[in-house]
Enzyme design. Structure first.
Site, PDB file in Angstrom:
ATOM      1  N   GLU A  30       6.075 150.740   7.359  1.00 26.06           N
ATOM      2  CA  GLU A  30       6.259 151.344   6.031  1.00 26.06           C
ATOM      3  C   GLU A  30       5.442 150.563   4.987  1.00 26.06           C
ATOM      4  O   GLU A  30       5.095 151.081   3.937  1.00 26.06           O
ATOM      5  CB  GLU A  30       7.730 151.372   5.619  1.00 26.06           C
TER       6      GLU A  30
ATOM      7  N   HIS B 223      12.744 147.396  32.287  1.00 31.41           N
ATOM      8  CA  HIS B 223      13.244 148.550  33.048  1.00 31.41           C
ATOM      9  C   HIS B 223      13.023 149.830  32.256  1.00 31.41           C
ATOM     10  O   HIS B 223      13.714 150.818  32.447  1.00 31.41           O
ATOM     11  CB  HIS B 223      14.725 148.337  33.372  1.00 31.41           C
TER      12      HIS B 223
HETATM   13  O1  F6P Z   1      12.223 154.766   3.712  1.00 30.99           O
HETATM   14  C1  F6P Z   1      11.971 155.119   2.399  1.00 30.99           C
HETATM   15  C2  F6P Z   1      12.853 154.300   1.485  1.00 30.99           C
HETATM   16  O2  F6P Z   1      12.481 154.514   0.155  1.00 30.99           O
HETATM   17  C3  F6P Z   1      12.801 152.818   1.821  1.00 30.99           C
HETATM   18  O3  F6P Z   1      11.691 152.172   1.262  1.00 30.99           O
HETATM   19  C4  F6P Z   1      14.116 152.368   1.283  1.00 30.99           C
HETATM   20  O4  F6P Z   1      14.495 151.109   1.797  1.00 30.99           O
HETATM   21  C5  F6P Z   1      15.030 153.498   1.770  1.00 30.99           C
HETATM   22  O5  F6P Z   1      14.216 154.674   1.646  1.00 30.99           O
HETATM   23  C6  F6P Z   1      16.343 153.630   1.031  1.00 30.99           C
HETATM   24  O6  F6P Z   1      16.078 153.775  -0.336  1.00 30.99           O
HETATM   25  P1  F6P Z   1      17.302 153.467  -1.358  1.00 30.99           P
HETATM   26  O7  F6P Z   1      17.649 152.014  -1.192  1.00 30.99           O
HETATM   27  O8  F6P Z   1      16.748 153.794  -2.708  1.00 30.99           O
HETATM   28  O9  F6P Z   1      18.445 154.354  -0.965  1.00 30.99           O
END
Ligand code: F6P
Length: 543
Positions: free
Chosen positions: A350, A381
């Protein structure tokens, strides 16, 4: 400035590496194993099974210096707005630094807020543990439910499983991330509304999954408890969006802040870590942060030649951009670290799964590898067959503790032996000649040898790191997480990308809203492919 694969001397090295057995490097350089290993922050990294020699590594180090990596590291720790698309600093490291460092780097107001929040966390953990903070029914809390996803989940998950031997408060801490109702059902089967403390974690407080899960849990708790003070007494929010958290029904006193200069996937060190602190206690949470801080200091101070995050980053780029390897396997030979590969999928992919440069140009080079893995020995495995006998060369990070946490010494010895054996097997492989000789030794006929030998060869020449720790302590976990954070920072800086935004997740979120609308009303004109229209129809018409 040229990318390293364009530098003629490096190019020559890459061509050499593509043709040579890694093992030949040990023959060329008598003390390779010792010289291609280093200790830092309680960890020991052996990178001698990587397909790179001293000159090649030094050329990468020189290239990194020419690319102002020293200044980029300083800039991050100083709070430069390196997350330029969101105009934000990247200062998760300050959360594990001593008070005086916080006061040097942050404004007075911000450092006070950070220190106050840390103290607020400590107080919550103490009050819950000592029975001074009780549920709305007057009962002591027995369970904590953390609701969050992505960075509001993975760090807690890794910490809870990795530090299971350090769970010292007696509280059972559960995590709920996925929007799948099966997850909610599974958790509710374990929880008693009267003795559950809920920590809802969402930096934006707009994440679809988290809000839906929080509502389901809130409805359940209010239905179970007649008490009108359930939300006030049994809910804590961690968010930067106080307004939305209050709209949900939470009082400001129970909302711990998140700051925009702490990325979600780097937020375990903040109040996001509260559920973990509730499980392992304040002292162990402090030890976790201390381990990370020790790695920070190493990263800031060690020469590049003896800098663990920088060496891992450069070798990772050598494998990715020089030798064109697509993936990175993270194989913790440690049941307690089973959540680490998933955590690193978010932290790495990410952060660096991008293809547009900081200058807004299409990148002419590849970036983040496909990160995958699972606990060893289970992987042996599952996917190790492919790693040994397919044409894919998959660089691997092995992670193992010299000292196990269980009483089963023999089991731990076998675990460690398998870890070391796999890194050796991936490098050595087995040639046709070796297989034929082995089969002959076993008394197989020439005909049988001709029939099966070719199916038993292994390509070898797969590079790996082996990261050792004395034992999986809070400090060791903190150091490991910080090591990878900094490795990813270095790679992003040298790939010239912004490792700290994640615009790629937005389209899926937007389209899921459109699909939901079409599920409710198929006459809407949302542009969906015939495939998706059919799939939505199948859902709507399900029996
Ligand atoms: O995966 C996308 C994202 O924006 C992450 O960067 C983040 O940790 C997650 O979603 C949850 O976002 P939030 O903490 O705003 O709920």
């Amino acid at each position: 400035m040229q990318f390293f694969t364009e530098i003629s001397t490096v190019k020559a090295g890459i061509e050499q590496a593509k043709k040579r057995p890694i093992q030949s490097l040990f023959e060329e350089h008598e003390n390779r194993a010792e010289n291609f290993s280093l200790a830092a922050a309680g960890l020991f990294l052996d990178y001698s099974k990587q397909n790179i020699n001293e000159d090649e590594l030094n050329s990468l180090i020189a290239w990194a210096k020419e690319n102002n990596l020293v200044d980029k590291i300083k800039g991050m720790f100083a709070g430069d707005k390196i997350n330029h698309t969101e105009q934000r600093a990247v200062l998760h490291t300050i959360l594990r630094a001593p008070r005086e460092v916080k006061q040097q780097v942050l404004t007075e107001q911000l450092s006070e807020q950070v220190i106050t929040t840390e103290q607020h966390m400590v107080n919550i953990v103490d009050e819950v543990y000592q029975g001074k903070r009780l549920s709305s029914t007057g009962a002591k809390f027995t369970n904590v439910l953390a609701i969050g996803i992505g960075g509001s989940y993975y760090g807690i998950k890794v910490g809870l499983s990795a530090l299971h031997p350090y769970h010292s408060t007696g509280l059972h801490v559960h995590v709920l991330a996925n929007v799948d109702g099966a997850g909610v059902t599974e958790k509710l089967a374990k929880l008693n509304a009267a003795t559950t403390l809920v920590v809802v974690i969402s930096k934006t407080f707009t994440t679809q999954e988290t809000l839906l899960n929080a509502k389901a849990i809130k409805d359940w708790m209010l239905a179970e408890l007649s008490s009108s003070t359930a939300l006030e007494k049994q809910w804590i929010a961690v968010s930067s969006n106080v307004e939305k958290a209050q709209e949900f029904g939470l009082s400001p006193d129970n909302i711990l802040p998140m700051w925009d200069w702490v990325g979600g996937r780097f937020s375990l060190w903040s109040a996001v870590g509260l559920p973990l602190a509730l499980a392992i206690g304040n002292d162990n949470f402090t030890r976790l942060k201390q381990g990370a801080y020790t790695m920070d200091q190493h990263f800031k101070e060690a020469d590049f030649e003896r800098n663990m995050p920088i060496l891992m980053a450069l070798i990772g780029m050598w494998n990715r951009n020089g030798l064109d390897y697509q993936a990175l396997a993270v194989l913790p030979y440690d049941h307690a670290l089973r959540a680490l590969p998933g955590y690193l999928q978010q932290t790495d992919m990410e952060s660096n799964g991008k293809s547009v440069s900081n200058q807004g140009k299409k990148l002419p080079w590849l970036t983040a590898p496909i990160v995958f893995g699972q606990e060893g020995t289970n992987g042996q495995h599952a996917f190790m067959q492919l790693m040994h006998q397919s044409d894919e060369i998959i660089p691997t990070d092995f992670i193992v503790a010299l000292q196990g946490t269980s009483d089963f010494e023999e089991n731990h010895k076998v675990l460690v032996a398998n870890c070391f054996a796999q890194s050796e097997a991936l490098m050595q492989g087995k040639s046709l000649q070796q297989v034929e000789a082995e089969l002959k030794e076993q008394g197989e006929s020439d005909e049988e040898i001709r029939r099966v030998a070719c199916h038993k060869t292994m390509k070898g020449n797969t590079p790996s790191n082996t990261l050792l720790m004395q034992s999986l302590s809070p400090e060791a976990l903190g150091a490991i997480l910080a090591l990878y954070e900094h490795k990813i920072f270095v790679q992003g800086a040298l790939w010239q990308i912004n490792s700290y935004d994640q615009w790629g997740v937005e389209l899926g979120k937007h389209l899921s809203e459109q699909v939901l609308a079409l599920m409710a009303d198929s006459s809407l004109s949302h542009q969906m492919s015939p495939s998706s229209v059919n799939l939505i129809r199948a859902f709507v018409q399900k029996k």
